[in-house]
Design an enzyme around this catalytic site. Structure first.
Site, PDB file in Angstrom:
ATOM      1  N   ARG A   1       0.805  -1.229   0.000  1.00 52.83           N
ATOM      2  CA  ARG A   1       0.000   0.000   0.000  1.00 52.83           C
ATOM      3  C   ARG A   1       0.834   1.273   0.000  1.00 52.83           C
ATOM      4  NH1 ARG A   1      -2.174  -3.723   3.400  1.00 52.83           N
ATOM      5  NH2 ARG A   1      -4.274  -4.479   2.904  1.00 52.83           N
TER       6      ARG A   1
ATOM      7  N   HIS B   1       0.139 -14.966   8.235  1.00 52.36           N
ATOM      8  CA  HIS B   1      -0.360 -15.148   6.873  1.00 52.36           C
ATOM      9  C   HIS B   1       0.407 -16.219   6.111  1.00 52.36           C
ATOM     10  CE1 HIS B   1      -1.971 -10.739   7.127  1.00 52.36           C
ATOM     11  NE2 HIS B   1      -2.625 -11.585   7.904  1.00 52.36           N
TER      12      HIS B   1
ATOM     13  N   SER C   1       0.503  -0.740   8.028  1.00 49.52           N
ATOM     14  CA  SER C   1      -0.584   0.229   8.164  1.00 49.52           C
ATOM     15  C   SER C   1      -1.689  -0.283   9.073  1.00 49.52           C
ATOM     16  CB  SER C   1      -1.163   0.568   6.785  1.00 49.52           C
ATOM     17  OG  SER C   1      -1.688  -0.596   6.160  1.00 49.52           O
TER      18      SER C   1
ATOM     19  N   ASN D   1       6.023   3.952  11.113  1.00 52.01           N
ATOM     20  CA  ASN D   1       5.537   3.791   9.748  1.00 52.01           C
ATOM     21  C   ASN D   1       5.603   5.139   9.035  1.00 52.01           C
ATOM     22  OD1 ASN D   1       4.417   1.658   8.009  1.00 52.01           O
ATOM     23  ND2 ASN D   1       2.646   3.001   7.815  1.00 52.01           N
TER      24      ASN D   1
ATOM     25  N   GLN E   1       3.568   6.052   6.528  1.00 50.81           N
ATOM     26  CA  GLN E   1       2.213   6.485   6.203  1.00 50.81           C
ATOM     27  C   GLN E   1       1.342   6.470   7.452  1.00 50.81           C
ATOM     28  OE1 GLN E   1       1.871   3.343   3.139  1.00 50.81           O
ATOM     29  NE2 GLN E   1       1.186   4.960   1.768  1.00 50.81           N
TER      30      GLN E   1
ATOM     31  N   VAL F   1      12.280   2.403   8.465  1.00 52.30           N
ATOM     32  CA  VAL F   1      12.385   1.448   9.562  1.00 52.30           C
ATOM     33  C   VAL F   1      13.839   1.090   9.846  1.00 52.30           C
ATOM     34  CG1 VAL F   1      11.680  -0.820  10.386  1.00 52.30           C
ATOM     35  CG2 VAL F   1      10.095   0.535   9.043  1.00 52.30           C
TER      36      VAL F   1
END
Length: 355
Positions: A65, A133, A216, A240, A242, A258
């Site tokens: 993103r 995930h 995010s 982050n 964003q 980071v």
């Protein structure tokens, strides 16, 4: 590559907010914030890190993103750029800093949404890692649940059969299990792995400090886990570039690359970032190394609870499952807020893919 990973997922309309503008803290403010982060880490007894795709961009793997992320470029009708493959990607300074923080006992648990396998390949112990995930390098026996960590990606996605069979024997002299091996990569509507989610939830609830890196926090329930720390009176730090979904809950927000943040953090803590000497799998954590001498982290005038106007620790938060209609629909299935903790570890076998 994350490009191939994204292309292998089923079509899904709502991928969250993509391409939000990046924010960079001025150098002096960044240094002050990282100093505050170092103080929080040193003074906390149960620190949990939560990582997203943003920690792997320095290795050449695009995020999803960001301004040039896979889904951002897709929305614009453009092809995303990539510089490496999953097999050739090297752990970043952030990956290796996390390895060292665990070795000296300053990091208690690591929760990751990434599928690139870089945490495992960096040498981070798997018994202190939840990969919510999946992992492109891991396949699991559908029968006995033994996991195999490969040195190449397993070749399928969506919990599908890889074409290989389990070779583990329950006891000496008995025949092999021969259960069907499947990849561990989730598709949009797949449930998160019970064991990993339970461990991540337990660690987040027990933490007195949760630190998010390069995410995010839009995907549920993964992105809501840090709020469990806040509900128990702990602190939350968000690193982050964003804006994130939970900025208003953070005690400290750091807007910087980071790798730069983690490099400065390690310097303040008096720790060296180890060099990566090639992929290797560590199933269980080693006895912790001695901590370095106490760093000089005297209190400053401005506490982290006031930076960016963030709310004080311990303030009442809305439950993780409470959302309004303006937020993106959940790409991952919601789970109970308190899954059964202390599940036994999975049996794992590390070997190369047979030729």
């Amino acid at each position: 590559m994350s490009v191939n990973y994204a292309a292998g997922l089923s079509p899904y309309a709502d991928k969250g907010k993509c391409g939000l503008p990046e924010i960079f803290d001025p150098p002096e403010e960044l240094e002050r914030k990282v100093w505050e982060l170092a103080r929080l880490v040193w003074q906390s007894s149960h620190v949990v890190f939560h990582t997203g795709a943003g920690i792997s961009t320095a290795s050449g793997i695009p995020d999803f993103r960001g301004p040039h992320g896979v889904w951002t470029m897709e929305e614009r009708g453009l092809a995303p750029k990539f510089d490496t493959t999953f097999e050739s990607a090297r752990p970043t300074q952030t990956h290796m800093a996390l390895v060292q923080l665990e070795r000296v006992g300053l990091l208690r648990f690591l929760v990751s949404q990434n599928v690139d396998g870089l945490h495992v390949r960096s040498g981070f112990p798997r018994d202190k890692l939840a990969e919510l995930h999946g992992n492109m390098f891991v396949e699991e026996c559908a029968k006995c649940k033994t996991q195999y960590v490969r040195d190449t990606v397993v070749g399928t996605m969506g919990l599908k059969a890889t074409g290989r069979l389990c070779t583990v024997a329950k006891a000496r002299g008995l025949r092999a299990c021969r259960g069907e091996l499947r990849d561990t990569i989730l598709d949009w509507e797949d449930s998160l792995p019970d064991r990993d989610l339970a461990l991540a939830d337990e660690a987040s609830r027990n933490a007195d400090l949760s630190i998010t890196l390069g995410t995010s926090l839009q995907i549920r329930p993964s992105g809501n886990l840090p709020l469990a720390t806040k509900r128990r009176g702990g602190r939350l730090v968000i690193v982050n570039l964003q804006p994130t979904k939970h900025d208003r809950h953070a005690d400290l927000r750091i807007h910087g690359y980071v790798d730069e943040v983690m490099t400065r953090l390690m310097k303040h803590l008096g720790l060296e970032i180890p060099a990566w000497d090639g992929p290797h799998v560590l199933e269980r954590a080693l006895p912790p190394l001695p901590r370095p001498p106490t760093p000089k982290l005297e209190p400053k005038e401005e506490s982290p609870t006031r930076i960016n106007g963030s709310i004080p620790a311990g303030s009442c938060l809305e439950p993780c499952a409470q959302h309004n209609g303006s937020e993106p629909a959940s790409p991952k299935r919601e789970r109970p807020t308190s899954p059964a903790p202390n599940r036994p570890p999975k049996r794992v076998k590390a070997e190369a893919v047979p030729s």
